[in-house]
Design a protein around this motif. Sequence first.
Motif, PDB file in Angstrom:
ATOM      1  N   LEU A 349     -24.428 -13.396 110.729  1.00  0.00           N
ATOM      2  CA  LEU A 349     -24.122 -12.504 109.739  1.00  0.00           C
ATOM      3  C   LEU A 349     -23.558 -11.454 109.882  1.00  0.00           C
ATOM      4  N   ARG A 350     -23.378 -11.321 111.246  1.00  0.00           N
ATOM      5  CA  ARG A 350     -22.788 -10.015 111.851  1.00  0.00           C
ATOM      6  C   ARG A 350     -21.160 -10.163 111.652  1.00  0.00           C
ATOM      7  N   SER A 351     -20.666 -10.658 110.548  1.00  0.00           N
ATOM      8  CA  SER A 351     -19.183 -10.752 110.401  1.00  0.00           C
ATOM      9  C   SER A 351     -18.526  -9.593 110.047  1.00  0.00           C
ATOM     10  N   ILE A 352     -17.555  -9.695 109.692  1.00  0.00           N
ATOM     11  CA  ILE A 352     -16.848  -8.395 109.099  1.00  0.00           C
ATOM     12  C   ILE A 352     -17.193  -8.278 107.633  1.00  0.00           C
ATOM     13  N   THR A 353     -17.478  -9.157 106.892  1.00  0.00           N
ATOM     14  CA  THR A 353     -18.109  -8.771 105.344  1.00  0.00           C
ATOM     15  C   THR A 353     -19.686  -8.268 105.643  1.00  0.00           C
ATOM     16  N   GLY A 354     -20.162  -8.838 106.647  1.00  0.00           N
ATOM     17  CA  GLY A 354     -21.702  -8.663 106.701  1.00  0.00           C
ATOM     18  C   GLY A 354     -21.833  -7.237 107.360  1.00  0.00           C
ATOM     19  N   THR A 355     -21.074  -7.065 108.465  1.00  0.00           N
ATOM     20  CA  THR A 355     -21.290  -5.177 108.699  1.00  0.00           C
ATOM     21  C   THR A 355     -20.857  -4.496 107.708  1.00  0.00           C
ATOM     22  N   ALA A 356     -19.563  -4.706 106.785  1.00  0.00           N
ATOM     23  CA  ALA A 356     -19.326  -3.896 105.663  1.00  0.00           C
ATOM     24  C   ALA A 356     -20.421  -4.022 104.784  1.00  0.00           C
ATOM     25  N   ILE A 357     -21.071  -4.882 104.440  1.00  0.00           N
ATOM     26  CA  ILE A 357     -22.361  -4.896 103.310  1.00  0.00           C
ATOM     27  C   ILE A 357     -23.378  -3.727 103.875  1.00  0.00           C
ATOM     28  N   ALA A 358     -23.709  -4.115 105.108  1.00  0.00           N
ATOM     29  CA  ALA A 358     -24.727  -3.362 105.831  1.00  0.00           C
ATOM     30  C   ALA A 358     -24.073  -1.909 105.994  1.00  0.00           C
ATOM     31  N   SER A 359     -22.930  -1.685 106.211  1.00  0.00           N
ATOM     32  CA  SER A 359     -22.551  -0.460 106.166  1.00  0.00           C
ATOM     33  C   SER A 359     -22.691   0.366 104.853  1.00  0.00           C
ATOM     34  N   PHE A 360     -22.388  -0.442 103.883  1.00  0.00           N
ATOM     35  CA  PHE A 360     -22.308   0.137 102.444  1.00  0.00           C
ATOM     36  C   PHE A 360     -23.722   0.667 102.132  1.00  0.00           C
ATOM     37  N   THR A 361     -24.465  -0.322 102.443  1.00  0.00           N
ATOM     38  CA  THR A 361     -25.972   0.202 102.004  1.00  0.00           C
ATOM     39  C   THR A 361     -26.489   1.327 102.784  1.00  0.00           C
ATOM     40  N   ILE A 362     -26.134   1.309 104.026  1.00  0.00           N
ATOM     41  CA  ILE A 362     -26.474   2.455 104.957  1.00  0.00           C
ATOM     42  C   ILE A 362     -25.842   3.785 104.456  1.00  0.00           C
ATOM     43  N   VAL A 363     -24.697   3.815 103.940  1.00  0.00           N
ATOM     44  CA  VAL A 363     -24.191   5.197 103.426  1.00  0.00           C
ATOM     45  C   VAL A 363     -25.001   5.498 102.184  1.00  0.00           C
ATOM     46  N   ILE A 364     -25.357   4.549 101.354  1.00  0.00           N
ATOM     47  CA  ILE A 364     -25.940   5.093 100.062  1.00  0.00           C
ATOM     48  C   ILE A 364     -27.434   5.509 100.663  1.00  0.00           C
ATOM     49  N   GLY A 365     -28.032   4.856 101.632  1.00  0.00           N
ATOM     50  CA  GLY A 365     -29.367   5.147 102.091  1.00  0.00           C
ATOM     51  C   GLY A 365     -29.436   6.468 102.727  1.00  0.00           C
ATOM     52  N   MET A 366     -28.560   6.671 103.377  1.00  0.00           N
ATOM     53  CA  MET A 366     -28.401   8.016 104.125  1.00  0.00           C
ATOM     54  C   MET A 366     -28.201   9.060 103.287  1.00  0.00           C
ATOM     55  N   TRP A 367     -27.587   8.891 102.158  1.00  0.00           N
ATOM     56  CA  TRP A 367     -27.177  10.082 101.031  1.00  0.00           C
ATOM     57  C   TRP A 367     -28.684  10.174 100.585  1.00  0.00           C
ATOM     58  N   LEU A 368     -29.342   9.081 100.408  1.00  0.00           N
ATOM     59  CA  LEU A 368     -30.606   9.275  99.520  1.00  0.00           C
ATOM     60  C   LEU A 368     -31.758  10.179 100.659  1.00  0.00           C
ATOM     61  N   GLU A 369     -31.437   9.655 101.861  1.00  0.00           N
ATOM     62  CA  GLU A 369     -32.307  10.491 102.917  1.00  0.00           C
ATOM     63  C   GLU A 369     -32.200  11.837 102.749  1.00  0.00           C
ATOM     64  N   ARG A 370     -31.093  12.354 102.782  1.00  0.00           N
ATOM     65  CA  ARG A 370     -30.884  13.793 102.852  1.00  0.00           C
ATOM     66  C   ARG A 370     -31.308  14.509 101.557  1.00  0.00           C
ATOM     67  N   PHE A 371     -31.166  13.714 100.540  1.00  0.00           N
ATOM     68  CA  PHE A 371     -31.707  14.199  99.227  1.00  0.00           C
ATOM     69  C   PHE A 371     -33.306  14.404  99.213  1.00  0.00           C
ATOM     70  N   LEU A 372     -33.655  13.196  99.807  1.00  0.00           N
ATOM     71  CA  LEU A 372     -35.323  13.055  99.901  1.00  0.00           C
ATOM     72  C   LEU A 372     -35.892  14.317 100.921  1.00  0.00           C
ATOM     73  N   ILE A 373     -35.000  14.565 102.049  1.00  0.00           N
ATOM     74  CA  ILE A 373     -35.533  15.789 102.972  1.00  0.00           C
ATOM     75  C   ILE A 373     -35.623  17.138 102.125  1.00  0.00           C
ATOM     76  N   ILE A 374     -34.474  17.185 101.094  1.00  0.00           N
ATOM     77  CA  ILE A 374     -34.295  18.611 100.394  1.00  0.00           C
ATOM     78  C   ILE A 374     -35.296  18.872  99.389  1.00  0.00           C
ATOM     79  N   VAL A 375     -35.098  17.842  98.394  1.00  0.00           N
ATOM     80  CA  VAL A 375     -35.605  17.961  97.035  1.00  0.00           C
ATOM     81  C   VAL A 375     -37.213  17.829  96.917  1.00  0.00           C
ATOM     82  N   PRO A 376     -37.814  17.142  97.447  1.00  0.00           N
ATOM     83  CA  PRO A 376     -39.366  16.917  97.275  1.00  0.00           C
ATOM     84  C   PRO A 376     -39.787  17.957  98.016  1.00  0.00           C
TER      85      PRO A 376
END
Lengths: 449, 235, 178
Positions: A349-376
């Motif tokens: 699964l660690r293909s180019i498409t695979g890493t791109a998908i994983a990276s995409f979810t991580i970028v979203i997840g890390m944005w949420l992480e910062r939001f969840l550190i600040i607002v709650p």
Amino acid sequence: MATKTPEQINDDLLRPLSGISGRYALSAALLAGVAVAAFCAFFYQAYTGLGVSGLRWPVFWGFYITNFVFWIGLSHAGTLISAILRLSNATWRRPVTRCAEVITVFALSIGAMFPIIHLGRPWLAFWLFPYPSERRIWPNIHSPLLWDFFAINTYLIASVTFLLLPIIPDMALVRDRAAGLRKKIYRALALGWTGTPKQWHRLETAMHVMAIVVIPVAVSVHSIVSWDFAMAPVPMWHSTIFAPYFVCGAIFSGIAALLLAMALLRKFLHLEEYLLPIHFENLGKLLLVMSVLWFYFIFAERLTTWYGNSVGEMPVFWATQHGSYAPLFWTMMFCNFLIPVPILAIRKLRSITGTAIASFTIVIGMWLERFLIIVPSLSHKYLTYSWGTYRPTWVEITITAGTFSGLALLYMIFSKVVPIISIWELKVGLRQVPHSARIIVEPKEVGAD
Amino acid sequence: MAHRWGMVIDLDRCTGCEACVVACRAENNIATVGEEQAGLSRAKHWIRVERYYEGEFPDVKVKFQPVLCQQCDAAPCETVCPTFASYHTGEGLNGQIYNRCIGTRYCANACPYEVRFFNFFNPVWDKPLHLQLNPDVSVRTVGVMEKCTFCVQRIKAGEIQAEAEKRELKDGEIRPACVQSCPPEAMVFGDLNDAESRASRLANSRRRTKLLAELGTRPKVTYLQRDSWHGDENA
Amino acid sequence: MPIPPAIYGLFPDPDSAERGMNALNRAGISPRRIVVMSAEPFDGYSFTQMDERTPMPWLAPMGGLVGGILGFLLARLTQEAYPYPLITGGMPLLAAWPTGIITYECTMLGAVLATVATLLISTKLPNWKPKLYDPEVSHGKILIGVLDPSDAARPEIENRLRGAGAEKVKIIGVSPAS
């Protein structure tokens, strides 16, 4: 790639610099439209007052500071990773370093705009500068925001330098192949580079020194961003784990952004023969390590909070675990750990498409992480009477969207002006013959004596 | 010796009438923000009366707790301000200089008591309320933080008056608007450096508590409250 | 500044360039007058082994030291610049932790600026004046030549460059009549 001649490499990598396709112009116009909308939203906010945002008592920081931390974190993609790969002399790094360093410079510039965007009186932002003013007052060095000012400026200067120095020889390359106005522009950009051994040697030494300097700077930048929070007595902010936790998160989101950018560049600039599966494979492994490390940090943070059972912290803890912020929290866990880890751990699964998908979810997840550190935390401080909530308005959403498209636009423009893969470094990489093994045959000289 | 202004609030006397809230608003030129903005919890209350309920209906007890800036000696709001808009005055007050404020709102996040307020819009006073503005208090603009000052304008006026008359300030001579307007006299203001002042004596009462004392902010507001250990004893 | 007279050969690869360099050295030409230009650093070849001594690794920490001292002074002195002490949060006016952080960042900034300044000054960049150069270098050729050759030596240099494998030999800055 090994079969390419230097001239073919020049042709391949300089091709994106010549001419603009209709698709390029259209997507650039779309991105520019969103960026312009964000500018308008900002001026509207500055003119009317921050009331047009969703900020309120007691959540005084929201999307803007989330974006600030997110973009500064993303900026750890480039310079830091590139510096580590340079110092460890990883040969596979060569096609990757420049597209990474560009992310740093643009993400950092965008991130550094947010503390100004979020100010109540943004036109007075220059009061953070240490300069002898008529007010006879200097900034307060006790404030973590001032540390930010110094750290971000140092990092910005260092990473801009780190990006620009190896570009000089490539500018000379474009200069010698261009004509007319383009030649004039690139002649100016090449600074009069000729490629003497002295220039090459100084450039390589400078890059080596810069790589050593920039690593501790990058670590300090995100530590200081974390201290913006950790220095305030706010539940779940006031924590010693924050500095390493933020640095880890920054590198994590940075590698994800880099992989995403590489996947897009590979597709749109036809760099299939330069950005190879091995690059995605290697960076994907690094991303896997960072994902596990990130989970380790958040696990340690949550575990300590839960056992500590402090009166101030537990409301924040429960709000994120199964309160009103739980949907976001568990989305983050999926995006940052549960989805990417299997993709990155299974070789197939660690293909180019695979890493791109994983990276995409991580970028979203890390944005949420910062939001969840600040607002709650801000909405559940000590006095239950003062608990509150937060909901962004169209102004904040537009400005956020504008920065994402702004980064994409800057990246697109950059890849039209500068070869996105460092050509001379790539050529050096192709010539990996140890000097001791080289035998020079001297033919009989003609006309000597 | 410099003054060190402090306040004592007797929760056993507080009736929750909110006269202090109204008086503060009139004294300090605090603009109302309108129904819609107040609904977004952007109203500015330099002093507020927090209501907490104990017990189950119908056997409910209501407790009132006026909360204003605690004028901490180790104030978290002060250190985080990059422009010294928030700083410690020589008399121990948490000064807030509106002209220096650029609106990072960091002080409001750092404050555990949530007593700092932000001007989300330029303040407006519906006619004829604009005629009742207090000339001794500056009006704040959009984008700056504001908070309780212990009515620093009244403190300064009292000090200047005493100096002009070449005498010491009398205990109880200076009274912030909230203290002045409190019908049950639940609030007492005075110099904590003067061991004989009423505020000093009450601040040493066995009923004394500090709000969120565990955070180490060293507030100069003391709350008096009967509890099960100390019985009915009054100071 | 006019381009100085020169004679140079363009070599297709580093091995022939190496031979060209050796040939010039054997002809007794002063290394100070030999110029080399290439589109890659070619580390490890002897024709690039010139001007390798640089104080840069020392100047960077020196720059860091200067930056650190300036940062330290900035953090210390500006806190005392106001007519009365601006105390915040019950902390000492001159606190070690924040001063240390500002000093650290300024140290790093000093090191970066010193490195860039050393690079630009020692390589005389930027310099847009016309100078000896050949765009062929960008196409992968390696230029090896001699600055200001005497008329007598010119044919010999040309022969040696060609003999070593130069694809082209060019002469500039000398009128054909001389």
